[in-house]
Each structure stands twice: as structure tokens, then as C-alpha cells.
Design a protein around this motif. Structure first.
Motif, mmCIF file in Angstrom:
data_model
loop_
_atom_site.group_PDB
_atom_site.id
_atom_site.type_symbol
_atom_site.label_atom_id
_atom_site.label_comp_id
_atom_site.label_asym_id
_atom_site.label_seq_id
_atom_site.Cartn_x
_atom_site.Cartn_y
_atom_site.Cartn_z
ATOM 1 N N ILE A 139 2.673 69.937 -16.789
ATOM 2 C CA ILE A 139 3.088 69.492 -15.291
ATOM 3 C C ILE A 139 2.333 68.407 -15.095
ATOM 4 C CG2 ILE A 139 2.581 70.241 -12.973
ATOM 5 C CD1 ILE A 139 2.859 73.153 -13.785
ATOM 6 N N LEU A 140 0.777 68.630 -15.382
ATOM 7 C CA LEU A 140 0.246 67.169 -15.231
ATOM 8 C C LEU A 140 0.489 66.036 -15.889
ATOM 9 C CD1 LEU A 140 -3.661 68.492 -15.610
ATOM 10 C CD2 LEU A 140 -2.303 67.912 -13.323
ATOM 11 N N LEU A 141 1.310 65.991 -16.902
ATOM 12 C CA LEU A 141 1.656 64.885 -17.640
ATOM 13 C C LEU A 141 2.934 64.418 -17.117
ATOM 14 C CD1 LEU A 141 0.878 65.822 -21.471
ATOM 15 C CD2 LEU A 141 -0.084 64.060 -20.069
ATOM 16 N N ILE A 142 3.700 65.412 -16.775
ATOM 17 C CA ILE A 142 5.196 64.924 -16.336
ATOM 18 C C ILE A 142 5.506 64.955 -14.989
ATOM 19 C CG2 ILE A 142 7.603 65.925 -16.411
ATOM 20 C CD1 ILE A 142 7.059 67.095 -19.138
ATOM 21 N N SER A 143 4.733 65.476 -14.114
ATOM 22 C CA SER A 143 5.191 65.577 -12.561
ATOM 23 C C SER A 143 4.709 64.009 -12.109
ATOM 24 C CB SER A 143 4.699 66.849 -11.915
ATOM 25 O OG SER A 143 4.835 66.472 -10.360
ATOM 26 N N LYS A 144 5.235 63.820 -11.131
ATOM 27 C CA LYS A 144 4.971 62.531 -10.248
ATOM 28 C C LYS A 144 3.981 62.950 -9.006
ATOM 29 C CE LYS A 144 9.001 59.616 -10.977
ATOM 30 N NZ LYS A 144 10.021 60.471 -11.390
ATOM 31 N N THR A 145 4.040 64.155 -8.793
ATOM 32 C CA THR A 145 2.861 64.815 -7.749
ATOM 33 C C THR A 145 2.503 66.011 -8.423
ATOM 34 O OG1 THR A 145 5.030 65.929 -7.094
ATOM 35 C CG2 THR A 145 4.349 63.879 -5.740
ATOM 36 N N PRO A 146 1.671 65.878 -9.438
ATOM 37 C CA PRO A 146 1.118 66.953 -10.189
ATOM 38 C C PRO A 146 0.441 67.913 -9.406
ATOM 39 C CG PRO A 146 -0.084 65.101 -10.797
ATOM 40 C CD PRO A 146 0.898 64.634 -9.782
ATOM 41 N N LEU A 147 -0.602 67.674 -8.466
ATOM 42 C CA LEU A 147 -1.377 68.668 -7.927
ATOM 43 C C LEU A 147 -0.411 69.395 -6.932
ATOM 44 C CD1 LEU A 147 -4.570 66.453 -6.936
ATOM 45 C CD2 LEU A 147 -4.036 68.189 -8.914
ATOM 46 N N ALA A 148 0.714 68.770 -5.879
ATOM 47 C CA ALA A 148 1.629 69.552 -5.419
ATOM 48 C C ALA A 148 2.132 70.664 -6.156
ATOM 49 C CB ALA A 148 2.373 68.645 -4.560
ATOM 50 N N ALA A 149 2.629 70.222 -7.401
ATOM 51 C CA ALA A 149 3.270 71.069 -8.443
ATOM 52 C C ALA A 149 2.716 72.150 -8.701
ATOM 53 C CB ALA A 149 3.969 70.083 -9.273
ATOM 54 N N THR A 209 14.902 72.460 -24.453
ATOM 55 C CA THR A 209 16.096 71.236 -24.517
ATOM 56 C C THR A 209 16.419 71.157 -23.235
ATOM 57 O OG1 THR A 209 17.509 72.954 -25.273
ATOM 58 C CG2 THR A 209 16.701 71.499 -27.034
ATOM 59 N N VAL A 210 16.491 72.356 -22.369
ATOM 60 C CA VAL A 210 17.068 71.812 -20.977
ATOM 61 C C VAL A 210 16.206 71.220 -20.098
ATOM 62 C CG1 VAL A 210 17.877 73.078 -18.925
ATOM 63 C CG2 VAL A 210 18.392 74.086 -21.087
ATOM 64 N N PHE A 211 14.869 71.791 -20.443
ATOM 65 C CA PHE A 211 13.576 71.173 -19.589
ATOM 66 C C PHE A 211 13.755 69.458 -19.841
ATOM 67 C CE2 PHE A 211 8.947 69.966 -19.060
ATOM 68 C CZ PHE A 211 8.779 70.711 -18.096
ATOM 69 N N ALA A 212 13.640 69.175 -21.369
ATOM 70 C CA ALA A 212 13.705 67.690 -21.563
ATOM 71 C C ALA A 212 14.785 66.935 -21.294
ATOM 72 C CB ALA A 212 13.402 67.628 -23.212
ATOM 73 N N LEU A 213 16.041 67.775 -21.172
ATOM 74 C CA LEU A 213 17.153 67.234 -20.657
ATOM 75 C C LEU A 213 17.063 66.702 -19.317
ATOM 76 C CD1 LEU A 213 20.161 66.622 -21.832
ATOM 77 C CD2 LEU A 213 20.691 68.898 -21.029
ATOM 78 N N TYR A 214 16.510 67.669 -18.564
ATOM 79 C CA TYR A 214 16.303 67.403 -17.057
ATOM 80 C C TYR A 214 15.360 66.102 -16.911
ATOM 81 C CZ TYR A 214 15.372 68.134 -12.300
ATOM 82 O OH TYR A 214 15.199 68.100 -10.908
ATOM 83 N N ILE A 215 14.578 66.177 -17.892
ATOM 84 C CA ILE A 215 13.401 65.037 -17.369
ATOM 85 C C ILE A 215 14.125 63.614 -17.908
ATOM 86 C CG2 ILE A 215 11.136 64.161 -18.447
ATOM 87 C CD1 ILE A 215 10.863 66.554 -16.668
ATOM 88 N N LEU A 216 15.175 63.783 -19.135
ATOM 89 C CA LEU A 216 15.480 62.434 -19.340
ATOM 90 C C LEU A 216 16.801 62.171 -18.673
ATOM 91 C CD1 LEU A 216 15.441 63.094 -23.464
ATOM 92 C CD2 LEU A 216 13.682 61.728 -21.929
ATOM 93 N N CYS A 217 17.607 63.019 -18.232
ATOM 94 C CA CYS A 217 19.006 62.725 -17.694
ATOM 95 C C CYS A 217 18.967 63.322 -16.257
ATOM 96 C CB CYS A 217 20.087 63.026 -18.547
ATOM 97 S SG CYS A 217 19.972 63.350 -20.173
#
Lengths: 370, 317
Positions: free
Chosen positions: A39-49, B110-118
Motif C-alpha cells: 500500500i505504501l509503495l503503490i498508493s498515492k494517498t498511502p496513509l488514507a488507504a 495479476t489482476v492487482f497489477a493489471l489494475y495498477i498498469l491499465c
């Protein structure tokens, strides 16, 4: 001297049990930690997430209700898995059994017309029998043809799916629904809501009763002992005169019945018509619940509560933030591998066992000197 | 109507489609064969193929190179198999439960990554991914009936045929194959003559992962030209069943895979007819159950007092 005797030394069995619990807890902690990292790496709003993931499920009554609703079917499939896996059968037809159970209940709730209390009972019985059928096929293939249940039960899941969809789409489909779904259930068949403002229904009580029944049966009855013994060592069980094939069949039929009952309870409590479009995943979730519970039905409610909680948390998070709900699958898989990995935390356990053995020796020596 | 079905099945197009749908099953069955011979049969092929399909699409889309896509797909699939090896061989985890975990991981991941990418949870159509070309075989394509059936397939389909032969060579004609079989049949005996059992099992998983990944890459870069959620749809399990049915021997496994491919293609044809499609879609899975019964009754293993009538090579799942 009396002091040390007053404090009893743990037996190796107790150490073993303690470590199994520790492994489950550490496994869950690591899985959640990795989830937080993602979550911390990917989210743009990690803390809210993070906040909506951790605290979100508790913020409103409806969400607390969602947790209970999510855990209700898992009680059934979790206990079902306890029965099947205690006999050391990797029969995964619980998944298909759940869907067939939902189908059975749908048939009962749309075709029969019965008085209120009797109607859901008949539906659940019908669902249970349908679910038992799903688990029966891989079980009989093993007992009669010695074909291991792994692949056959996976195939059975797909067959169950097409049976259920076929009957819904061609036999009891309601053309007025506007989408593929059955006719609406009779009101007499639906399970009562037990808390206003939520969808919590009587199924949670039935589920808890099933967990209690499962515990009493598996751990406090002769037949349950047979199931666990056959699971631990089939040859020993056969040698001591247990009817191995009968026990195998029994464990899987009970498991299938409970899974089917779970499907029945889920559709009767949560929906007014059958509207699944494929396998629901409740069976595989049940496997995770069973693994966390150590195949002990008494622990199933806790495990189901945990899974229900992270499910709702991830759902809240996916709706308010940019993290998809599939994060749950990643958490689930990490928990499974860490809990079933025998060597995970093995060194710690080994050290503890050695320590216990040393203490035991020291005490014996002291006793000999006196 | 019956005449329609019959003429549809007897046509060259049908035979062509049998080969087309057999390809992923054949790859997976051969991978399962190698793993079964090496004593590391598992159910993670489903997740392995799915990951390979996804990584292949993503790799080719971002590099615009088929080769990089292939490498990415292979790396993804082999990665799943190596995780399998780590948990099963090093951490001593139950092989079936680890398989369930890895399949769950692949399906959700794969669905997680697919959502992140597309920003899409279903299809990867917004990615400009590449596909493997089809090949016309020079002489064969001119033969009247046979040409239509055998020529014009995806290049990976021919690779899958080639792999039947390669797997045969590997298992029966190379020192490595001998080691793999020795470890699979009796790890203690193999260990006593100085074979590193764990290492050999890892190599077996690596080879199995590579072959299964080719099947996964075929799914998203040949059979279809995009990645779809859970697109492998049980093919990884059917491959294991085909390998069981073929008793872990290359040519019988090939025949078994063709049989399941036939059932698959049949269900595709019948779906266009006036038959409830669900009944038809269930055919490959029912055929697999029947195949499992046939396999088991022909190689009945001793269990609790039963006699052993015939030689048994592989254990199956």
C-alpha cells in the motif's frame, strides 16, 4: 527446591502446540506487514488507504455488519474443511459444494411452498445434500478407484459450476429479472435479519452452532477421533480395526453437507434470488480459514472473523482509494504458505524444545540427588 | 441438427481447432510430466501459466519486442515454480496447500497489477502487446486436407510438438534425465550415490516451469492477443490430468492432451448449436474425471490390502 517444582515444565507437545499458534500469528503479521508495504509503495494517498484498511471496517454499524456477513459463510466452509482435511484428504470440492448448496436452497425456496420455520430448514437440508454430492464424487473416486482427490475435486468444482448455471439459466430462470437469475425466493424461506441497519441474518447463529457441532464431533466423539486418526496414519488406523474407507467417506460427506448448507444459508440470508455467475471463492477461503484454525472447528470463528475483517477493510479501501481489493488474495496466499511451512520458525522451536529437555534432565538429576 | 454437428466435427477446421486448443494443455502436461518424473508434481502450473501469460503481455507491451516479452513471461512463470520449490523443498510446506496459495497469489496478483498498469480489472486490451506469428509450412500446406489441419498454426504450437520429442530426449537419453528419474523414484537411493536431491528437484521445477510458462505465453500471445482475468481457466489442472492419463510417458501424454483438446474443441463447436452451453462447457472437465478413473483402474496402486496388478510409474495427484 519446592519453588521449581511448583512451576511445571512444559511438555514437548505443549511446546509444539504453542509454536503452531505462534506460526499462525507471525504468518498473519508478516502477511499484513507486506500488504502495508505494498500500500505504501503503490498508493498515492498511502496513509488514507492504510487508515481505511485498518480502521475503516469499524467506523459504521453497516461496515461492522459487513464483517459479520462476510464471516458467516466462511464458518460453514471453514468447518467443512476441518472435517475433510482432518482426514488428510485434499478434497477441494467444498468450493463447488457451496455453489451447489446455493442451487439446492434456490430450488427449495422457489419450488416448494412451506410454513416459515420449516421452509428454510428444508432448503438448508436440500442444499446440504447437494453439497455432499459435490464432495462425494472425488471421495468415491479415491475410495473405489484410488484416484487422488486433488485433480478430481478441482474438476468437480467446474462441473458443479456448470450444473448450477445450467439449471439456473434454463430451468428456473426468471425472464422478468432482466439478468440471469432465478425466480425470487418465497418470503417464508428467507432467513430473518437479526440486527436493524445491517444485513446480519440468522445464518451467523447457525454458523456458530455448526462450529460448536464440528468441535464436539471432531474432538469430543469417537467418530471424530476415527477421522483424525485415519488422517494422521491411515495404515495404523486400518491396523487397529477402523473401517478406513467408511471413515474417509463419512468425513467428506459431512464436509460437503456443511459446505452446501453454507451456500444455502448465504443465498437465503443475503439475497432474494440466486444470482451468482460462477464459482464464489468461499470454498477456497474456507481452506484458508481451516488452515489458520489448525483444522480445529473451535478456532474457525476467530479465523473467519479475521478474514472477514481484512475483506471488508480491503473493500472499504478499494472504494475510497486506489488499491484494488485483490490485495486480499496476496495476503491470503502469504498466510497459507507461512502457516503450512513446517520449517518456518523451526530453529526457534528447536531451541525451545532443547531447553525444555535440559530443564527436564536437570530436574531428574536434582531428584536423584535428594 | 445432428448432421450439422457431424459435418462440423469432420471438417478440417475442427481438426485445426483441436490442435489450437491442445497447445496450452500439451505444454502444461509435458511440464507436469517432467515434474512427476522428478517427484515434484504440484498444482501450481495454473498460477505459473497465468503469471507467464501476464508477464509476457506486459513485457512485450513495454519493450515492443517479442523476445523480451517471451523472456518476461518465462521469468514470471519460472518465478512461481521457484517459489514452489522454496516453500516445498526448503521450508517443507505441504505441496498441495502451497499450490493453492500460489494459484491464489497469481490470480489476485495479476489482476492487482493489471489494475495498477491499465486501470482495468478484466482485460489488458489497453496495452499494445505483441503476439507470436503463425507459420505456414512450405510443403505440407499444399496437401489438400492435411495442409489445412497442420499448417498455419502459431509458432508456439509447433514448439509444443517439438517439446514432446525434447522431453523424451531429456528424460530418457540424458544424464540429467537419469538423475531426475532417480530422484523421483527414490530420493534416498539417489542421495546415497551422491546426487544432490534438492538441487535436482529445483532443476526439475525450473524445467517444468519453463515448459508450462511457454503454455502461458501462448495463451496471451497466440491463442488470444491480450491478457484476461483468470484466462487459464483450469488448463493447468487439466494438463496434470492429461499427464496422469498418459502415465508420465511423453507420447501417451501427447495423446491424452489431444483427447482433452478434442473435448475442448467439441464444446466450442457445440456451443453454436441449440444445446445448453453449460452442458457442453462441462465436457472437458467430465472427460477429465472419466480419464482419471480410466488411469486409476489401469494402474491400481496398493492401498490397504489391495494387490498390485501392474507396474506403476507415476503417482499422480
Amino acid at each position: 527446591m519446592t519453588k521449581s517444582i511448583a512451576k511445571p515444565i512444559k511438555t514437548p507437545k505443549e511446546v509444539e502446540r504453542e509454536f503452531n499458534l505462534l506460526r499462525v500469528l507471525v504468518g498473519m503479521a508478516i502477511a499484513l506487514f507486506i500488504a502495508f508495504l505494498i500500500i505504501l509503495l503503490i498508493s498515492k494517498t498511502p496513509l488514507a488507504a492504510l487508515e481505511s484498511f485498518i480502521i475503516g471496517p469499524l467506523t459504521t454499524l453497516r461496515r461492522i455488519g459487513n464483517i459479520v456477513e462476510a464471516m458467516t459463510p466462511l464458518l460453514f466452509t471453514g468447518v467443512a474443511v476441518c472435517f475433510i482435511f482432518s482426514a488428510n484428504q485434499t478434497n477441494m470440492a467444498v468450493e463447488g459444494g457451496f455453489l451447489l448448496g446455493a442451487l439446492g436452497a434456490t430450488i427449495g425456496a422457489t419450488v416448494f411452498h412451506l410454513p416459515p420455520v420449516l421452509h428454510p430448514l428444508v432448503c438448508m437440508l436440500l442444499g446440504g445434500l447437494f453439497g455432499a454430492f459435490a464432495c462425494y464424487v472425488p471421495a468415491i473416486l479415491y475410495v473405489k478407484f484410488n484416484s487422488k482427490p486433488v485433480v478430481s475435486s478441482l474438476m468437480m468444482n467446474y462441473i458443479c459450476m456448470y450444473i448450477a448455471l445450467g439449471i439456473i439459466n434454463h430451468v428456473i430462470r426468471d425472464p422478468g429479472a432482466g439478468f440471469p437469475a432465478s425466480y425470487t425466493f418465497d418470503e417464508t424461506a428467507q432467513l430473518a435479519r437479526i440486527l436493524k441497519g445491517t444485513h446480519i441474518h440468522a445464518g451467523i447463529l447457525i454458523g456458530l452452532a455448526v462450529a460448536l457441532f464440528g468441535y464436539l464431533y471432531l474432538y469430543r466423539s469417537r467418530r471424530g477421533y476415527e477421522i483424525r486418526m485415519v488422517g494422521k496414519n491411515m495404515n495404523f488406523a486400518a491396523y487397529s480395526g477402523m473401517p478406513v474407507n467408511t471413515v474417509l467417506m463419512r468425513s467428506q460427506l459431512i464436509g460437503g453437507f456443511l459446505a452446501g448448507m453454507g451456500g444455502a444459508v448465504e443465498v437465503l440470508g443475503m439475497y432474494t434470488r440466486f444470482q451468482y455467475q460462477g464459482l464464489t471463492g468461499h470454498g477456497f477461503d474456507g481452506i484458508l480459514v481451516g488452515i489458520i484454525a489448525g483444522y480445529n472447528p473451535a478456532m474457525v470463528p476467530l479465523a473467519a472473523l479475521f478474514l472477514g475483517y481484512i475483506r471488508v477493510g480491503a473493500d472499504v479501501m478499494s472504494r475510497m482509494n486506489d488499491i484494488p481489493i485483490e490485495l486480499v488474495s496476496i495476503i491470503q496466499s502469504i498466510i497459507i504458505v507461512l502457516v503450512v511451512a513446517e520449517r518456518f520458525l523451526y530453529k526457534l522451536k528447536h531451541r525451545k524444545l532443547v531447553e525444555v529437555a535440559h530443564k527436564e534432565l536437570a530436574r531428574e538429576e536434582v531428584a536423584a540427588h535428594e | 441438427m445432428n448432421n450439422n454437428i457431424l459435418s462440423a466435427i469432420l471438417s478440417a477446421e475442427f481438426a485445426y481447432s483441436v490442435i489450437r486448443v491442445t497447445t496450452p494443455l500439451l505444454f502444461c502436461a509435458l511440464a507436469a510430466l517432467v515434474c512427476n518424473r522428478g517427484g515434484v508434481l504440484n498444482i501450481a502450473f495454473e498460477g505459473c501459466m497465468l503469471t507467464a501469460a501476464f508477464c509476457g503481455v506486459v513485457g512485450s507491451a513495454y519493450s515492443q519486442s517479442l523476445f523480451v516479452g517471451l523472456l518476461a513471461g518465462l521469468a514470471g512463470g519460472i518465478g512461481i515454480m521457484m517459489l514452489m520449490g522454496y516453500f516445498n523443498l526448503i521450508l517443507n510446506a505441504n505441496v498441495v496447500l502451497t499450490g493453492i496459495a500460489l494459484n491464489t497469489f497469481a490470480s489476485g496478483g495479476t489482476v492487482f497489477a493489471l489494475y495498477i498498469l491499465c486501470n482495468d480489472k478484466g482485460l489488458s486490451t489497453s496495452l499494445q502487446s505483441l503476439a507470436f506469428p503463425t507459420v505456414n509450412i512450405p510443403l505440407i500446406q499444399d496437401i489438400p486436407m492435411l495442409g489445412k489441419i497442420l499448417s498455419g498454426h502459431n509458432v508456439l504450437t509447433y514448439v509444443s510438438f517439438l517439446f514432446v520429442f525434447l522431453v523424451y530426449l531429456l528424460i530418457f537419453k540424458t544424464p540429467l534425465g537419469l538423475r531426475i528419474r532417480a530422484v523421483g523414484e527414490n530420493p534416498n537411493a539417489a542421495s546415497s550415490v551422491g546426487i544432490n536431491v534438492t538441487k535436482t528437484k529445483f532443476i526439475t521445477l525450473l524445467i517444468g516451469g519453463l515448459i508450462a510458462s511457454l503454455g502461458g505465453v501462448y495463451m496471451s500471445m497466440g491463442y488470444l492477443t491480450w491478457f484476461g482475468r483468470d484466462m487459464v481457466a483450469g488448463r493447468g489442472f487439466i494438463g496434470i490430468a492429461a499427464q496422469n492419463l498418459g502415465n508420465a510417458a511423453p507420447v501417451p501424454t501427447f495423446v491424452a492432451a489431444l483427447f482433452f483438446g478434442f473435448a475442448n474443441a467439441l464444446s466450442n463447436v457445440l456451443q453454436t448449436q441449440d444445446i445448453p452451453s453449460e452442458a457442453v462447457q462441462a465436457i472437458p472437465y467430465i472427460a477429465t474425471l472419466i480419464g482419471l478413473i480410466a488411469y486409476s483402474s489401469s494402474t491400481r496402486k496398493k492401498r490397504l490390502g489391495r494387490k498390485v496388478p501392474r507396474r506403476r510409474i507415476a503417482d499422480g495427484l
